[in-house]
Design a protein around this motif. Structure first.
Motif, PDB file in Angstrom:
ATOM      1  N   HIS A 127      -9.177  -4.054   2.824  1.00  0.00           N
ATOM      2  CA  HIS A 127      -7.765  -4.189   2.444  1.00  0.00           C
ATOM      3  C   HIS A 127      -7.460  -5.632   2.041  1.00  0.00           C
ATOM      4  O   HIS A 127      -6.809  -5.878   1.035  1.00  0.00           O
ATOM      5  CB  HIS A 127      -6.847  -3.831   3.630  1.00  0.00           C
ATOM      6  CG  HIS A 127      -6.573  -2.375   3.766  1.00  0.00           C
ATOM      7  ND1 HIS A 127      -7.386  -1.536   4.465  1.00  0.00           N
ATOM      8  CD2 HIS A 127      -5.564  -1.615   3.291  1.00  0.00           C
ATOM      9  CE1 HIS A 127      -6.888  -0.320   4.416  1.00  0.00           C
ATOM     10  NE2 HIS A 127      -5.775  -0.329   3.711  1.00  0.00           N
ATOM     11  N   LEU A 169      -6.846   0.318  -8.771  1.00  0.00           N
ATOM     12  CA  LEU A 169      -6.871   0.698  -7.359  1.00  0.00           C
ATOM     13  C   LEU A 169      -5.784   1.713  -7.011  1.00  0.00           C
ATOM     14  O   LEU A 169      -5.946   2.499  -6.081  1.00  0.00           O
ATOM     15  CB  LEU A 169      -6.703  -0.544  -6.476  1.00  0.00           C
ATOM     16  CG  LEU A 169      -7.766  -1.635  -6.661  1.00  0.00           C
ATOM     17  CD1 LEU A 169      -7.411  -2.871  -5.857  1.00  0.00           C
ATOM     18  CD2 LEU A 169      -9.132  -1.129  -6.219  1.00  0.00           C
ATOM     19  N   PHE A 174       0.834  -1.210   0.000  1.00  0.00           N
ATOM     20  CA  PHE A 174       0.000   0.000   0.000  1.00  0.00           C
ATOM     21  C   PHE A 174       0.867   1.258   0.000  1.00  0.00           C
ATOM     22  O   PHE A 174       0.499   2.266   0.608  1.00  0.00           O
ATOM     23  CB  PHE A 174      -0.945  -0.024   1.211  1.00  0.00           C
ATOM     24  CG  PHE A 174      -2.057  -1.028   1.089  1.00  0.00           C
ATOM     25  CD1 PHE A 174      -3.186  -0.755   0.325  1.00  0.00           C
ATOM     26  CD2 PHE A 174      -1.978  -2.259   1.728  1.00  0.00           C
ATOM     27  CE1 PHE A 174      -4.208  -1.686   0.195  1.00  0.00           C
ATOM     28  CE2 PHE A 174      -2.997  -3.197   1.602  1.00  0.00           C
ATOM     29  CZ  PHE A 174      -4.117  -2.908   0.834  1.00  0.00           C
ATOM     30  N   ILE A 213      -2.953   1.241  -5.537  1.00  0.00           N
ATOM     31  CA  ILE A 213      -2.424   1.072  -4.173  1.00  0.00           C
ATOM     32  C   ILE A 213      -0.895   1.092  -4.162  1.00  0.00           C
ATOM     33  O   ILE A 213      -0.286   1.394  -3.152  1.00  0.00           O
ATOM     34  CB  ILE A 213      -2.961  -0.216  -3.489  1.00  0.00           C
ATOM     35  CG1 ILE A 213      -2.679  -1.453  -4.335  1.00  0.00           C
ATOM     36  CG2 ILE A 213      -4.437  -0.079  -3.193  1.00  0.00           C
ATOM     37  CD1 ILE A 213      -3.072  -2.762  -3.651  1.00  0.00           C
ATOM     38  N   HIS A 214      -0.277   0.722  -5.267  1.00  0.00           N
ATOM     39  CA  HIS A 214       1.168   0.892  -5.420  1.00  0.00           C
ATOM     40  C   HIS A 214       1.506   0.886  -6.904  1.00  0.00           C
ATOM     41  O   HIS A 214       0.655   0.541  -7.737  1.00  0.00           O
ATOM     42  CB  HIS A 214       1.960  -0.192  -4.660  1.00  0.00           C
ATOM     43  CG  HIS A 214       1.747  -1.589  -5.158  1.00  0.00           C
ATOM     44  ND1 HIS A 214       1.025  -2.530  -4.466  1.00  0.00           N
ATOM     45  CD2 HIS A 214       2.161  -2.223  -6.286  1.00  0.00           C
ATOM     46  CE1 HIS A 214       1.009  -3.665  -5.132  1.00  0.00           C
ATOM     47  NE2 HIS A 214       1.683  -3.511  -6.256  1.00  0.00           N
ATOM     48  N   LYS A 261     -11.316   7.804  -4.364  1.00  0.00           N
ATOM     49  CA  LYS A 261     -10.359   6.716  -4.595  1.00  0.00           C
ATOM     50  C   LYS A 261     -11.083   5.382  -4.643  1.00  0.00           C
ATOM     51  O   LYS A 261     -12.156   5.225  -4.064  1.00  0.00           O
ATOM     52  CB  LYS A 261      -9.286   6.703  -3.514  1.00  0.00           C
ATOM     53  CG  LYS A 261      -9.837   6.576  -2.121  1.00  0.00           C
ATOM     54  CD  LYS A 261      -8.758   6.811  -1.101  1.00  0.00           C
ATOM     55  CE  LYS A 261      -9.340   6.906   0.292  1.00  0.00           C
ATOM     56  NZ  LYS A 261      -8.997   8.111   1.006  1.00  0.00           N
ATOM     57  N   ASN A 292       2.828  -1.341   6.025  1.00  0.00           N
ATOM     58  CA  ASN A 292       3.117  -1.951   4.723  1.00  0.00           C
ATOM     59  C   ASN A 292       3.688  -3.354   4.877  1.00  0.00           C
ATOM     60  O   ASN A 292       3.402  -4.248   4.074  1.00  0.00           O
ATOM     61  CB  ASN A 292       4.077  -1.068   3.923  1.00  0.00           C
ATOM     62  CG  ASN A 292       3.348   0.017   3.159  1.00  0.00           C
ATOM     63  OD1 ASN A 292       2.647  -0.266   2.194  1.00  0.00           O
ATOM     64  ND2 ASN A 292       3.468   1.251   3.603  1.00  0.00           N
ATOM     65  N   ASP A 298      -4.215  -3.720  -9.203  1.00  0.00           N
ATOM     66  CA  ASP A 298      -3.539  -3.002  -8.113  1.00  0.00           C
ATOM     67  C   ASP A 298      -2.881  -1.697  -8.565  1.00  0.00           C
ATOM     68  O   ASP A 298      -2.929  -0.696  -7.849  1.00  0.00           O
ATOM     69  CB  ASP A 298      -2.468  -3.901  -7.465  1.00  0.00           C
ATOM     70  CG  ASP A 298      -3.094  -5.014  -6.636  1.00  0.00           C
ATOM     71  OD1 ASP A 298      -4.318  -4.968  -6.428  1.00  0.00           O
ATOM     72  OD2 ASP A 298      -2.361  -5.927  -6.213  1.00  0.00           O
ATOM     73  N   TRP A 329      -9.620   2.370  -3.757  1.00  0.00           N
ATOM     74  CA  TRP A 329      -9.233   1.430  -2.697  1.00  0.00           C
ATOM     75  C   TRP A 329     -10.017   1.719  -1.423  1.00  0.00           C
ATOM     76  O   TRP A 329     -10.656   2.753  -1.280  1.00  0.00           O
ATOM     77  CB  TRP A 329      -7.725   1.503  -2.443  1.00  0.00           C
ATOM     78  CG  TRP A 329      -7.324   2.749  -1.759  1.00  0.00           C
ATOM     79  CD1 TRP A 329      -7.184   3.970  -2.316  1.00  0.00           C
ATOM     80  CD2 TRP A 329      -7.056   2.908  -0.366  1.00  0.00           C
ATOM     81  NE1 TRP A 329      -6.839   4.876  -1.383  1.00  0.00           N
ATOM     82  CE2 TRP A 329      -6.747   4.260  -0.174  1.00  0.00           C
ATOM     83  CE3 TRP A 329      -7.052   2.041   0.720  1.00  0.00           C
ATOM     84  CZ2 TRP A 329      -6.427   4.761   1.090  1.00  0.00           C
ATOM     85  CZ3 TRP A 329      -6.728   2.544   1.968  1.00  0.00           C
ATOM     86  CH2 TRP A 329      -6.421   3.891   2.141  1.00  0.00           C
ATOM     87  N   ILE A 389      -0.587   4.578  -1.003  1.00  0.00           N
ATOM     88  CA  ILE A 389      -1.620   5.089  -0.101  1.00  0.00           C
ATOM     89  C   ILE A 389      -0.988   5.529   1.211  1.00  0.00           C
ATOM     90  O   ILE A 389      -1.329   6.561   1.770  1.00  0.00           O
ATOM     91  CB  ILE A 389      -2.662   3.964   0.203  1.00  0.00           C
ATOM     92  CG1 ILE A 389      -3.220   3.365  -1.088  1.00  0.00           C
ATOM     93  CG2 ILE A 389      -3.757   4.457   1.123  1.00  0.00           C
ATOM     94  CD1 ILE A 389      -3.905   4.337  -1.990  1.00  0.00           C
TER      95      ILE A 389
END
Lengths: 152, 68
Positions: free
Chosen positions: B35, A113, A37, A115-116, B26, A52, A109, B28, A40
């Protein structure tokens, strides 16, 4: 005619598991390009690093489960007399699994999203697109390898 | 270009989700359960492909025009 499906199925699981381990070990831990993440919650202090690290651990736990499932399916497939035990099919399945994992992870991902990213910075989109492209190339190579196996 | 295509695809596939995400700012999630779902999602999709591959011969056999 012998079946290839069960061997492809186990190869996909094993390939995705081993590909996930490669991602986690090489990109998360050794190179430290990103964490689960990190877009984020950037790992700038101990608390965010621990956050993380927790989700990197969950990621590794899931890759471990996927690898175990692949090994179990491989054993089941190897004991079936109607399954074609071909190296090309297994290698093709492994490539297909790794490629699928990179493509899906890259799209879900990194792009959807966010997230990374593979290598955050000015060129992150190029790295992300390259990651997805590498996955698609592996999928194609895997598919071709599976199709090239002589079906007895 | 890729991001625009993905945005468009997501808006077409699930307009309600796209609106909710735009309002949230967002895609996410916030809670640990969400998560976990986010981390597990690529794995679940790979498992789905693997299951489909395992049953591919059976699916082909059921297809119209397949040899008995």
């Amino acid at each position: 005619v012998k079946q290839t499906g069960p061997l492809v199925s186990s190869g996909v699981l094993l390939g995705a598991g081993l590909g996930g381990f490669f991602d986690g070990i090489a990109l998360h831990q050794i190179l430290q390009w990103h964490n689960m993440f990190s877009s984020i919650e950037p790992p700038t202090d101990l608390v965010s690093m621990k956050f993380n690290m927790l989700w990197d651990g969950v990621f590794h736990a899931l890759t471990w489960l996927l690898t175990c499932a692949g090994l179990w399916r491989l054993w089941v497939a190897a004991r079936r007399p109607d399954v074609l035990l071909s190296s090309r099919v297994l290698v093709g399945g492994l490539l297909l699994g790794w490629g699928l994992f990179n493509s899906i992870e890259g799209i879900v991902d990194h792009q959807l999203l966010g997230i990374h990213h593979v290598h955050p910075g000015a060129q992150q989109l190029a790295w992300d697109v390259g990651f997805i492209a590498s996955g698609l190339v592996m999928c194609l190579a895997g598919w071709r390898s599976i199709r090239s196996a002589p079906v007895a | 270009v890729l991001l625009s295509v993905l945005d468009w695809g997501y808006a077409v596939a699930c307009p309600r989700c796209a609106t909710a995400i735009a309002a949230r700012g967002k895609l996410w999630a916030e809670s640990p359960v969400e998560h976990l779902f986010v981390v597990a999602l690529p794995f679940l999709l790979v498992v789905l492909v693997s299951v489909l591959a395992n049953h591919s011969a059976r699916l082909r056999a059921r297809a119209p025009g397949a040899e008995p």
